[in-house]
Enzyme design. Structure first.
Site, PDB file in Angstrom:
ATOM      1  N   TYR A  56       0.815  -7.331  -0.476  1.00 23.95           N
ATOM      2  CA  TYR A  56       0.416  -6.909   0.874  1.00 23.95           C
ATOM      3  C   TYR A  56       1.187  -5.666   1.318  1.00 23.95           C
ATOM      4  O   TYR A  56       0.755  -4.957   2.208  1.00 23.95           O
ATOM      5  CB  TYR A  56       0.652  -8.015   1.902  1.00 23.95           C
ATOM      6  N   GLN A  57       2.357  -5.453   0.753  1.00 26.04           N
ATOM      7  CA  GLN A  57       3.219  -4.304   1.058  1.00 26.04           C
ATOM      8  C   GLN A  57       3.541  -4.179   2.545  1.00 26.04           C
ATOM      9  O   GLN A  57       3.527  -3.086   3.110  1.00 26.04           O
ATOM     10  CB  GLN A  57       2.600  -3.009   0.518  1.00 26.04           C
TER      11      GLN A  57
END
Length: 67
Positions: A56-57
């Protein structure tokens, strides 16, 4: 017959013997301030299971919300 009520406090038992909340707050595609504010709102609403993944960063935003 009455159905079981599903809430954010409903847990499931893992094979390890640990329990986790069945319903979690999803953070997929949340970025920036939307991620921080949304996660804070979820926590303030009673969520204890925050769905995260490195893909998802948004780890920095989740960290800010938790602090």
């Amino acid at each position: 017959m009455q159905a079981n009520k599903l809430t954010i406090a409903t847990t499931i038992l893992l094979s390890s013997g640990n329990k986790i909340p069945m319903i979690g707050y999803g953070t997929y595609q949340l970025k920036g301030n939307d991620c921080v504010l949304g996660t804070k709102a979820a926590i303030n609403s009673g969520y204890t299971h925050i769905d995260t993944a490195s893909i998802y960063q948004n780890e920095a935003e989740i960290k800010r919300a938790l602090e």
